[in-house]
Design a protein around this motif. Structure first.
Motif, mmCIF file in Angstrom:
data_model
loop_
_atom_site.group_PDB
_atom_site.id
_atom_site.type_symbol
_atom_site.label_atom_id
_atom_site.label_comp_id
_atom_site.label_asym_id
_atom_site.label_seq_id
_atom_site.Cartn_x
_atom_site.Cartn_y
_atom_site.Cartn_z
ATOM 1 N N HIS A 105 0.828 -1.213 0.000
ATOM 2 C CA HIS A 105 0.000 0.000 0.000
ATOM 3 C C HIS A 105 0.859 1.258 0.000
ATOM 4 O O HIS A 105 0.501 2.255 -0.609
ATOM 5 N N SER A 106 1.996 1.220 0.687
ATOM 6 C CA SER A 106 2.836 2.418 0.729
ATOM 7 C C SER A 106 3.638 2.601 -0.556
ATOM 8 O O SER A 106 3.849 3.713 -1.007
ATOM 9 N N ALA A 109 0.466 2.350 -3.893
ATOM 10 C CA ALA A 109 -0.899 2.768 -3.554
ATOM 11 C C ALA A 109 -1.701 3.020 -4.827
ATOM 12 O O ALA A 109 -1.254 3.709 -5.735
#
Length: 166
Positions: A105-106, A109
């Motif tokens: 996700h980081s 994203a």
């Protein structure tokens, strides 16, 4: 000895079978997010945080805690059902999976295709791991290759790549 037996006996058969496993689950690249994938997205989005909802990147699989305020606010927002039993908790000890999801996700994203591709590679690694287990238990190269092929082509394993948080 037909072509299939010769293919199973080939020196690099297990490598080709692992690549086949990856190729078959690549069909999931465009599926986007499903089920807990959305929950993890919300858990990692600061706009949705409220008292008791903040999780560390290693505890994304701790869905429902004992915190009464968390449950009340989550029920008010429609994230939990109103009829939830007061002492109910839902948590799984999956720190490595959780860190992997948080890292995805980081770094990527909004690009679930990358996450699905990563899962396809993990599935190929799973096929190779299954082959290693089969080598110990079955011992005959052709049976090892056949058992690994059955793992690779089993349609029920597509869910492993389809459901990112899985």
């Amino acid at each position: 000895r037909g072509w299939f037996a010769r293919a199973l006996d080939a020196p690099h058969a297990l490598r080709w079978i692992a690549l086949l496993a990856v190729a078959l689950v690549l069909a999931t690249l465009d599926t986007g997010l499903i089920l807990d994938d959305w929950t993890h997205r919300l858990m990692l989005d600061a706009r949705w945080h409220h008292r008791g909802s903040v999780r560390g990147p290693w505890e994304l699989y701790r869905f429902i805690t004992d915190d009464a305020d968390f449950k009340r606010i989550s029920m008010d927002r429609g994230l939990l059902p109103w009829w939830l039993v007061p002492g109910f908790r839902l948590a799984f000890l999956r720190p490595i999976s959780s860190l992997s999801v948080a890292l995805d996700h980081s770094l990527f994203a909004g690009h679930p295709r990358v996450w699905h591709f990563e899962n396809a590679l993990w599935f190929g690694a799973l096929a190779r791991s299954a082959a290693a287990v089969f080598k110990v238990t079955l011992r005959r190269a052709r049976l090892v290759a056949l058992a690994t092929l059955l793992v690779a082509v089993d349609h029920t394993h597509a869910m492993l790549a389809l459901w990112v948080s899985n």
